[in-house]
Write a protein that holds these residues in place. Structure first.
Motif, PDB file in Angstrom:
ATOM      1  N   LYS A 158     -13.469   1.077   8.157  1.00  0.00           N
ATOM      2  CA  LYS A 158     -12.786   0.356   7.090  1.00  0.00           C
ATOM      3  C   LYS A 158     -13.284  -1.082   6.920  1.00  0.00           C
ATOM      4  CE  LYS A 158      -8.377   2.824   7.636  1.00  0.00           C
ATOM      5  NZ  LYS A 158      -8.275   3.727   6.499  1.00  0.00           N
ATOM      6  N   LYS A 204      -4.238  -2.461  10.353  1.00  0.00           N
ATOM      7  CA  LYS A 204      -4.892  -1.143  10.256  1.00  0.00           C
ATOM      8  C   LYS A 204      -6.010  -1.025  11.275  1.00  0.00           C
ATOM      9  CE  LYS A 204      -4.697  -0.274   5.249  1.00  0.00           C
ATOM     10  NZ  LYS A 204      -5.504   0.015   4.063  1.00  0.00           N
ATOM     11  N   GLY A 257      -3.632   8.159   7.597  1.00  0.00           N
ATOM     12  CA  GLY A 257      -2.384   7.414   7.688  1.00  0.00           C
ATOM     13  C   GLY A 257      -2.036   6.980   9.105  1.00  0.00           C
TER      14      GLY A 257
HETATM   15  P1  ADP Z   1      -6.009   6.238   5.822  1.00  0.00           P
HETATM   16  O1  ADP Z   1      -7.499   6.078   5.918  1.00  0.00           O
HETATM   17  O2  ADP Z   1      -5.357   6.373   7.160  1.00  0.00           O
HETATM   18  O3  ADP Z   1      -5.574   7.277   4.840  1.00  0.00           O
HETATM   19  P2  ADP Z   1      -5.664   4.078   3.922  1.00  0.00           P
HETATM   20  O4  ADP Z   1      -6.214   2.728   4.190  1.00  0.00           O
HETATM   21  O5  ADP Z   1      -6.413   4.950   2.962  1.00  0.00           O
HETATM   22  O6  ADP Z   1      -5.477   4.827   5.326  1.00  0.00           O
HETATM   23  O7  ADP Z   1      -4.178   3.962   3.445  1.00  0.00           O
HETATM   24  C1  ADP Z   1      -3.327   5.090   3.336  1.00  0.00           C
HETATM   25  C2  ADP Z   1      -2.140   4.794   2.437  1.00  0.00           C
HETATM   26  O8  ADP Z   1      -1.390   3.663   2.949  1.00  0.00           O
HETATM   27  C3  ADP Z   1      -2.487   4.404   1.008  1.00  0.00           C
HETATM   28  O9  ADP Z   1      -2.642   5.530   0.164  1.00  0.00           O
HETATM   29  C4  ADP Z   1      -1.289   3.566   0.608  1.00  0.00           C
HETATM   30  O10 ADP Z   1      -0.222   4.409   0.236  1.00  0.00           O
HETATM   31  C5  ADP Z   1      -0.903   2.856   1.900  1.00  0.00           C
HETATM   32  N1  ADP Z   1      -1.526   1.515   1.999  1.00  0.00           N
HETATM   33  C6  ADP Z   1      -2.774   1.231   2.430  1.00  0.00           C
HETATM   34  N2  ADP Z   1      -3.028  -0.102   2.380  1.00  0.00           N
HETATM   35  C7  ADP Z   1      -1.916  -0.682   1.915  1.00  0.00           C
HETATM   36  C8  ADP Z   1      -1.540  -2.057   1.644  1.00  0.00           C
HETATM   37  N3  ADP Z   1      -2.378  -3.080   1.837  1.00  0.00           N
HETATM   38  N4  ADP Z   1      -0.301  -2.267   1.158  1.00  0.00           N
HETATM   39  C9  ADP Z   1       0.567  -1.241   0.957  1.00  0.00           C
HETATM   40  N5  ADP Z   1       0.283   0.035   1.211  1.00  0.00           N
HETATM   41  C10 ADP Z   1      -0.940   0.337   1.678  1.00  0.00           C
END
Ligand code: ADP
Length: 618
Positions: free
Chosen positions: A116, A158, A165
């Motif tokens: 990421k 993260k 998730g």
């Molecule tokens: P993963 O790779 O684990 O799926 P992501 O970074 O794609 O993680 O994020 C997964 C979900 O978390 C997104 O679809 C969104 O719903 C939520 N999310 C991610 N970043 C943010 C943020 N900065 N603020 C609010 N919600 C977030």
């Protein structure tokens, strides 16, 4: 064009790829685990080869066996579908090293987008807007705390290697940061073997907007517009649509151009998706949409893009992998109407969405929608793979027409005895906020109470069950009921068991409009088993049942606290069962004696199997 294609995947996406390959005249080769030998995708391929036992790590994730199958079958190309090995750069390289065509992303692009923080740094350099936050190498708790304080709360911590998730913590205030950071790091290191984190501003009213992109080997990149995947449950997409509600032309142009820039920055070839997060607290605005991540593969929700653009994205993938240029230029692509997809899962909303497994004895899907399904009636849903059964896709002139068409279709879904989320989908699609386009990623959690079907059958279901029982007793039930009306003295109440609980129903034939089949009722996507009351019931509507305690979910028996012949009191714990880290204690429904004990400690049980039977006193 390649002349033969091995599909390194299963179920719905394998069938989807086979469909297009056949139409293009490409010979198809399926590979399958032992558990999948009888599945539709195996039958539909021109050739099928077994690659190992049921667990994915012994079959669909075994690169060596898949490559061996390609050699044996003489396949010229491999399509990885999604999930499994689709974003595995080493596998992509191994496929190409064999002299085969890889119908997937270039390994360098997969790697560039894999972590990421590195992906985000690259996007910033390319001029793509990225969520405000900290992506630095200094991982000391003091520095991270300072950065979080500077970003302003709430923030999201993260794991840089996170996915699905996992490894994310929302932190509300500075005082909570240190504890959340430590716990996020522990999870990141145990799940991904990498405890580095990044910090982002937590976006309020977040919407998930993603853009479909395609690149070819000549260096051209186009976008096929956006999808809105905001309707999620625990970060898993449930309903997706295209275009995004409330998207104006200027904002669309900004986000789609950003996506093309992102794809160009990694020299992208093939199908990819750039995921963005939007702060929709004041509607969608070009300056409030930020890059989140890139998925270097085809997406589950690609059919909504196919519907609004009239294109076949698997065909695009196969043409581009064969060295052809992009089938259409940007100015030849446009949006027609609206499309929406609902994911039908084998899961039980009433038990916290636990996966439901077993044989699909009865399966009917509506013929009014596009259905991309992995299963057919009679197939077994096993615990080894993703519980998605099918995708239901509607296309209409307007959003309203599209939602109604999809909702009507999902109402007609009939599945038994495996549980599904169809009733849940119907409630989500019919929810006033959803109809108004007021969706963000918190929608399902916020409205959980309205969306999870109650364990109690609707009046229409009770009426239908009672009427069906009357019909069985006397084929001329309508005459019988007419008689009731003439003489108010006659009792019109019928005793019936629905969903294993007894009810006493005041029959009103005008209300019985539900379809019944072999002792099961189908109503708005939900299925209800019904029967004449069994002997031994201790009272209608009391909810105490007949003393037969069955497994409410598939799981493992972790405690047995009674023996056959024991005298038990109502509410006394009998057995504890565990599944997916959830524990449930089953209690005696009334005072009595343990007449039968079928459960033994440590054994695996399937949903609905008899565990213990209590006989009442007297
Ligand atoms: P993963 O790779 O684990 O799926 P992501 O970074 O794609 O993680 O994020 C997964 C979900 O978390 C997104 O679809 C969104 O719903 C939520 N999310 C991610 N970043 C943010 C943020 N900065 N603020 C609010 N919600 C977030």
């Amino acid at each position: 064009m390649i002349e033969s294609l091995l599909i390194a995947n299963r179920g719905e996406i394998a069938r989807r790829i086979i469909r297009t390959a056949k139409w293009l005249g490409i010979r198809t080769i399926a590979v399958h685990s032992d558990a999948d030998a009888g599945m539709a995708f195996v039958r539909e391929a021109d050739e099928a080869l077994p690659i190992g036992p049921a667990p994915a790590r012994d079959s669909y994730l075994r690169q060596d066996r898949i490559l061996e199958a390609a050699r044996r079958s003489g396949a010229r190309a491999i399509h990885p579908g999604y999930g499994f090995l689709s974003e595995n750069a080493e596998f992509a390289e191994a496929v190409m090293a064999e002299g085969l065509v890889w119908v997937g992303a270039p390994p360098a692009a997969i790697r560039a987008m894999g972590l990421k923080h590195a992906a985000k740094q690259r996007m910033i350099a390319a001029g793509v807007p990225v969520t405000p936050g900290y992506l630095g190498d200094d991982q000391s708790p003091e520095r991270l705390q300072r950065e979080a304080d500077a970003i302003g709360y709430p923030v999201l911590v993260k794991a840089v290697a996170g996915g699905g998730g996992k490894g994310m913590r929302r932190v509300e205030r500075s005082a909570d940061f240190a504890v959340a950071l430590a716990s996020c790091r522990r999870e990141a290191s145990s799940s991904f073997g990498d405890d580095r984190v990044l910090i982002e501003k937590y976006i309020l009213s977040p919407r998930h907007i993603e853009v479909q992109v395609f690149g070819d080997s000549k260096g051209q990149v186009v976008h096929l517009f956006e999808r809105d995947c905001s309707l999620q449950r625990r970060h898993q997409k449930v309903i997706e649509e295209a275009p995004a509600p409330g998207m104006d032309a200027l904002t669309r142009d900004a986000v789609c151009q950003a996506a093309v820039k992102a794809a160009r920055a990694v020299n992208y070839i093939g199908a990819g998706t750039i995921e963005f997060i939007a702060d929709a607290s004041e509607g969608l605005r070009a300056d409030r949409i930020w890059f989140m991540e890139m998925n270097t593969r085809l997406q589950v929700e690609h059919p909504v893009t196919e519907a609004i653009t009239g294109q076949d994205l698997v065909e695009w993938q196969l043409r581009i992998a064969s060295g052809e240029p992009l089938p259409l230029a940007q100015d030849q692509l446009s949006i027609t109407g609206w499309a929406m997809e609902a994911r039908l899962y084998a899961e039980n909303p009433a038990t916290g969405f636990l996966p439901s497994i077993g044989r699909l004895d009865h399966l009917r899907l509506p013929d009014t929608l596009r259905i991309d399904s992995g299963v057919e009636e009679g197939d077994e849903v096993t615990p080894h793979y993703d519980p998605m059964l099918a995708k239901l896709i509607s296309h209409g002139a307007s959003r309203q027409e599209t939602v109604h068409k999809l909702c009507d279709g999902v109402r007609k879904v009939e599945i038994w005895p495996v549980h599904s989320n169809a009733g849940f989908l119907v409630r989500a699609l019919a929810h006033p906020d959803f109809l108004a386009g007021a969706v963000d990623t918190g929608f399902i959690e916020r409205h959980a109470k309205d969306l999870v079907p109650p364990g109690k059958p609707a009046e229409a279901v009770l009426q239908a069950a009672a009427t069906a029982l009357l019909q069985k007793r006397s084929p001329d039930v309508w005459a019988m009921l007419a008689g009731f009306r003439l003489n108010a003295e006659i009792d019109r109440r019928v005793a019936v068991d629905v969903g294993k609980w007894p009810y006493l129903v005041q029959v009103n034939p005008a209300q019985a409009t539900v379809r019944t089949e072999n002792g099961v009722l189908f109503h708005d996507g939900e299925a209800w088993e019904f029967a004449a009351p069994r002997a031994g019931h201790s009272g209608y509507g009391s909810g105490s049942g007949d003393g037969a305690i069955v497994a409410p979910m598939p799981g493992i028996i972790i405690a047995v606290s009674v023996a056959e012949g024991d005298v038990v009191k109502r509410g006394q714990p009998l057995i504890a069962i565990e599944a997916m880290k959830m524990e449930q204690v089953l209690q005696a429904p009334f005072d009595g004696t343990v007449a039968e004990l079928k459960a033994c400690l440590g054994s695996q049980v399937v949903e609905g199997s008899l565990l213990v039977r209590i006989e009442g006193e007297g």
